[in-house]
Design a protein around this motif. Structure first.
Motif, short mmCIF file in Angstrom:
data_model
loop_
_atom_site.label_atom_id
_atom_site.label_comp_id
_atom_site.label_asym_id
_atom_site.label_seq_id
_atom_site.Cartn_x
_atom_site.Cartn_y
_atom_site.Cartn_z
N ALA A 1 24.23 -27.97 33.99
CA ALA A 1 24.40 -29.10 33.08
C ALA A 1 25.85 -29.53 32.98
O ALA A 1 26.15 -30.72 32.81
N VAL A 2 26.77 -28.58 33.07
CA VAL A 2 28.19 -28.91 32.98
C VAL A 2 28.72 -29.47 34.30
O VAL A 2 29.56 -30.37 34.31
N ALA A 3 28.20 -28.97 35.42
CA ALA A 3 28.76 -29.33 36.73
C ALA A 3 28.28 -30.68 37.24
O ALA A 3 29.06 -31.44 37.82
N VAL A 4 26.99 -30.99 37.07
CA VAL A 4 26.43 -32.19 37.70
C VAL A 4 27.09 -33.47 37.24
O VAL A 4 27.42 -34.34 38.08
N PRO A 5 27.34 -33.70 35.93
CA PRO A 5 28.03 -34.94 35.56
C PRO A 5 29.41 -35.08 36.20
O PRO A 5 29.87 -36.20 36.45
N GLY A 6 30.07 -33.95 36.48
CA GLY A 6 31.38 -34.01 37.13
C GLY A 6 31.33 -34.48 38.57
O GLY A 6 32.33 -34.94 39.11
N ILE A 7 30.15 -34.38 39.20
CA ILE A 7 30.02 -34.84 40.58
C ILE A 7 30.25 -36.35 40.66
O ILE A 7 30.85 -36.86 41.61
N ALA A 8 29.78 -37.06 39.63
CA ALA A 8 29.98 -38.51 39.61
C ALA A 8 31.46 -38.87 39.51
O ALA A 8 31.89 -39.92 40.03
N LEU A 9 32.24 -38.02 38.87
CA LEU A 9 33.67 -38.28 38.78
C LEU A 9 34.37 -37.97 40.11
O LEU A 9 35.33 -38.66 40.49
N TYR A 10 33.89 -36.96 40.81
CA TYR A 10 34.52 -36.59 42.08
C TYR A 10 34.21 -37.63 43.16
O TYR A 10 35.10 -38.01 43.93
N PHE A 11 32.98 -38.08 43.22
CA PHE A 11 32.58 -39.10 44.20
C PHE A 11 32.52 -40.47 43.51
O PHE A 11 31.49 -41.15 43.51
N LYS A 12 33.65 -40.86 42.92
CA LYS A 12 33.65 -42.09 42.12
C LYS A 12 33.46 -43.34 42.95
O LYS A 12 32.98 -44.36 42.44
#
Length: 358
Positions: A131-142
């Motif tokens: 739950a913590v990691a997946v939303p950060g993927i959108a920031l990495y592959f912006k």
């Protein structure tokens, strides 16, 4: 003397399909009689109910605690957003919903296999990391996923048959918000029919056996890992469909919509409604959808400012949760079911005692 014909069919599938048809007609009639804001709330209740239904299968029937279903909803939402970037998108809406479900199912299969040997707090911790990691993927592959701003979702035009059906049933035109809510409730109905029949099948009995006693289930020849993975996959598929409906409802797929709070909200809906009950999952989703507005209205009527009244909702959440745990430990649906059983038992005992006295 001939026995009376039952009101509902005996076959579970026929009974579920009949209830689903009646429910859909009722939803169409309700949607045409409420305001635009209520339609948005009903759409919110629909996607929360879909995800909570999948989670109650995982937690209530199989005994696995997941804190990462918000991340699985994000996967479904971003899949829908990538397939619906503009009005010229050629992908039909049913295929978009199916694709979101399949992608989340695939991710759930990978996570389920990895977490098949984990139990209790260890599984909860692993899904919490998801739950913590997946939303950060959108920031990495912006560049692809839009970063903090997210990806806009463009709702396709309603098909002619949906407009004609709504007008035939209600005599009114189907609005955009009503169309989104109708999509959500249609997906919820299909999901609940599938989950209800699956829970009553051999697969559902295996899930319950693993939940109740792992040693006895293993001695009976049940593969524990396969049962856990299958339950996680089914639950993930429901979360993916819910995420797609959420994206259609808010017209956006952004990391801020899929924080840890969403995963905890889903778990709260399952606990409030009653573990292992689809009716309870829907009741919990309804409670968490409409409770904030009720709490805010009560705060405003009591003289609080708009900000203070809005901050009252989390407090009411907590108080309701504590009250349900203390007064109705089986959840709302479970407690109502127990109350009905007790009344029937008392009625039968009173009838038996009267017959014996005669």
């Amino acid at each position: 003397m001939r026995a009376p014909t039952p009101a509902l069919p005996d076959a579970p599938l026929a009974r579920h399909l009949l209830l689903a048809a009646v429910g859909l007609v009722a939803v169409v009639l309700v949607l045409q009689g409420v305001s635009e804001f209520r339609r948005f709330q009903l759409a919110e209740m629909a996607y929360l109910g879909i995800a909570a239904g999948g989670l109650t299968v995982l937690t209530g029937l199989n005994g696995q605690v997941s804190l990462g279903h918000g991340a699985l909803m994000a996967i479904g939402a971003y899949t829908a957003a990538l397939l619906l970037p503009d009005r010229d998108a050629s992908v039909p809406l049913p295929l978009v919903l199916l694709a979101a479900t399949v992608v989340a199912l695939a991710v759930g299969a990978v996570v389920g296999v990895a977490a098949a040997r984990l139990h209790g707090p260890y599984l909860a911790g692993a899904t919490l990391a998801l739950a913590v990691a997946v939303p950060g993927i959108a920031l990495y592959f912006k560049d692809t996923l839009g970063g903090e701003q997210g990806l806009p979702v463009v709702l396709p035009e309603p098909p002619a048959w949906a407009l004609d059906t709504a007008y035939f049933l209600t005599g009114q035109e189907l609005t955009t918000s009503g169309y989104v809510a109708l999509i959500g409730w249609l997906v919820l109905t299909v999901t609940y029919v599938l989950l209800a029949n699956l829970s009553r099948s051999r697969v559902g009995r295996r899930w319950r056996a693993v939940r109740d006693d792992e040693v006895a289930a293993q001695l009976a020849g049940i593969d524990l890992g396969r049962a856990r993975v299958s339950a996680f996959v089914v639950s993930a598929a429901a979360a993916g469909a819910a995420g797609a409906v959420l994206a259609l409802s808010v017209r956006l797929a952004a990391p801020s919509s899929f924080t840890l709070t969403l995963s905890l909200t889903l778990l709260a809906a399952v606990v409030l409604g009653g573990l292992g009950s689809l009716t309870g999952a829907l009741l919990g989703a309804a409670l968490l959808t409409f409770l904030p507005q009720v709490a805010t209205g009560l705060g405003t009527d009591a003289g609080l400012s708009d900000i203070q009244a809005a901050e009252l909702a989390p407090l009411v959440y907590g108080l309701v949760m504590v009250a349900v745990v203390l007064l109705a430990p089986a959840g709302l649906a479970g407690s109502l079911r127990l109350l009905a059983v007790r009344r029937r038992t008392r009625g039968a005992l009173s009838t038996t005692s009267k017959g014996t006295a005669r």
